[in-house]
Design an enzyme around this catalytic site. Structure first.
Site, PDB file in Angstrom:
ATOM      1  N   THR A  11       0.868  -1.176   0.000  1.00  0.00           N
ATOM      2  CA  THR A  11       0.000   0.000   0.000  1.00  0.00           C
ATOM      3  C   THR A  11       0.902   1.221   0.000  1.00  0.00           C
ATOM      4  O   THR A  11       1.698   1.430   0.913  1.00  0.00           O
ATOM      5  CB  THR A  11      -0.916   0.006   1.225  1.00  0.00           C
ATOM      6  OG1 THR A  11      -1.801  -1.112   1.134  1.00  0.00           O
ATOM      7  CG2 THR A  11      -1.737   1.291   1.274  1.00  0.00           C
ATOM      8  N   LYS A  53      -7.326   1.337  -2.945  1.00  0.00           N
ATOM      9  CA  LYS A  53      -6.953   0.962  -1.575  1.00  0.00           C
ATOM     10  C   LYS A  53      -7.180   2.134  -0.629  1.00  0.00           C
ATOM     11  O   LYS A  53      -7.605   1.950   0.518  1.00  0.00           O
ATOM     12  CB  LYS A  53      -5.497   0.501  -1.521  1.00  0.00           C
ATOM     13  CG  LYS A  53      -5.000   0.103  -0.123  1.00  0.00           C
ATOM     14  CD  LYS A  53      -5.699  -1.130   0.430  1.00  0.00           C
ATOM     15  CE  LYS A  53      -5.305  -1.439   1.872  1.00  0.00           C
ATOM     16  NZ  LYS A  53      -3.991  -2.036   2.030  1.00  0.00           N
TER      17      LYS A  53
END
Lengths: 292, 292
Positions: free
Chosen positions: B101, B176
């Site tokens: 991420t 995300k």
């Protein structure tokens, strides 16, 4: 009093939800006694055999169990504690059940006043909205004595499968506040995530396909997310009622010296939307705040 | 390249999640090439036949597809764009897949640098945490070209059933961010609702039984709520990593001139918790804020 006994059940407050809820009780064979501020809401039920009365007190005088589903705590207070109201006119041993989302403190006052007259009182607010009322799928959160709960539960179960005694008087309302507090910030998260999706140029529907099934998943993301993206702000639950509920919760939290900044933030944004004329939109209208 | 072809797959970053993810690829029969900052994380995979390399660049020189699962955007940048890094040493036509991420903007820079060298790059962060990695149940959100997606998807599907191309470079990271933004305020709601339940004297477990199935329901309420009530703050996902993610999201939102007050509030509270030493607790530790 068994599940199958026929009771005289009073029902006061025949808005969209109250009408559906009273209908389930009527179809189970109980004798309905009705009062509503305007007679219109009662017509279909009266046509099916219910008895109309000209005041809440008259309903109470004819009922084993009285259910109320009115608007605001001030309405609850007037109907229960006002002169000629439910507590004054209820028959000894009757059970009064307020299903309005209202103040825990008021529920406790009503229970005490009722007890002083040999009458039982329960607070039993619901979640599930219009659809839950229509389909008898409400979740019913109850506060009061176990004895009163036992007597009212068979009737309450006609309106939903989840009927849970949460504790003494006021506990149903406190539980409903928990529900609304969780919803308030969850709605913030859903709106902010989808606003970010739109602004960053993603296809929000495709984003939903990736995130709805995981740790971000919620009833609101799955059910309100798609409506927000279609600009569908029709009310399942009115923004102005949610603001009322958040106000009660913040007031109670203040009394308990509990700081709830997420709830306070949500209330502030909803108040701004109501000031812009969105009070009668559904709560998913919070998404509009992020599109301004 | 069919689903059954044997590929040389590089994997860089063998933390708890990376190890599990690489294991799924190995068990599918692909030839694994590994690098990790410390060799310990690679031992079991090497024992099962994987090849260790002494740098990320060496991994890239031996791989058709290179997957990275490292810590912070600065690590991603060094591994991809540093001298002797993945972009410089990847074989022509290779696909580089960053599952960390990380920043959408960095993902776009990597994709451009890769393209200039005839190499493909995808950003493909995941949700599902350690459990999702272990059980191959990750949701994988992908940004990049359709061509690169088609080539990498069979390998990505070994790690989770939901592998969705969300758009061009950076779109996986943006998706995300949506996920983390929704989680941030949903977690606020869960904590605030349960804190209110505790403070008002309710039994929070009984409250959960009334509210989990309705409009307040969420993955976090059902899964993190009970842990909060047991003071179980063991990390499924580290608070310090969540703070990193929220920082990226707030930075991106700022760039887009999008105000996300729920996210900003959550980050502020999490920062306070990290300052008190809770950075390595799980994200459900937010509940502690309300118990102070």
């Amino acid at each position: 009093m068994s599940e199958t006994a026929t009771l005289s059940v009073g029902f006061i407050g025949l808005g969209i939800m109250g009408r559906s809820m009273a209908g389930h009780i009527q179809r189970a064979g109980h004798a309905l006694h009705l009062y509503n501020r305007s007679r219109g809401g009662a017509e279909a039920l009266v046509a099916a055999g219910a008895t109309w009365h000209d005041s809440p007190g008259d309903v109470a005088a004819h009922s084993d169990i009285v259910i109320t589903m009115v608007g605001f705590p001030a309405d609850v207070e007037a109907v229960y504690l006002g002169s000629g109201g439910l507590v004054e006119r209820a028959t000894p041993g009757a059970v009064l059940v307020d299903m309005t989302t209202s103040s825990p403190e008021l529920a406790q006052r009503i229970a005490a006043a009722a007890q002083a007259r040999g009458v039982h009182a329960l607070d039993a607010p619901v979640s599930g909205g219009e659809g839950g009322a229509r389909d008898a799928k409400l979740s019913i959160m109850v506060g009061g004595s176990a004895e009163a709960f036992e007597r009212a539960a068979p009737v309450l179960r006609l309106m939903g499968p989840s009927v849970v005694l949460q504790g003494g008087p006021g506990s149903g309302q406190h539980t409903k506040m928990c529900n609304q507090i969780v919803i308030a910030s969850t709605m913030l998260g859903v709106c902010e995530g989808l606003a970010y999706a739109q602004r960053s140029g993603l296809d929000p529907q495709t984003v939903l396909s990736s995130i709805t099934g995981g740790a971000a998943g919620s009833f609101l993301l799955a059910n309100m997310g798609p409506r927000m993206l279609k600009d569908d702000f029709a009310a399942g639950f009115f923004t102005e009622h949610f603001i009322k509920d958040m106000g009660i919760a913040l007031h109670e939290a203040e009394r308990m010296k509990l700081d709830l900044p997420g709830l306070a933030l949500a209330r502030r944004l909803y108040n701004q939307l109501a000031a812009k004329g969105h009070g009668r939109d559904g709560t998913q209208v919070l998404f509009r705040h992020y599109q301004a």
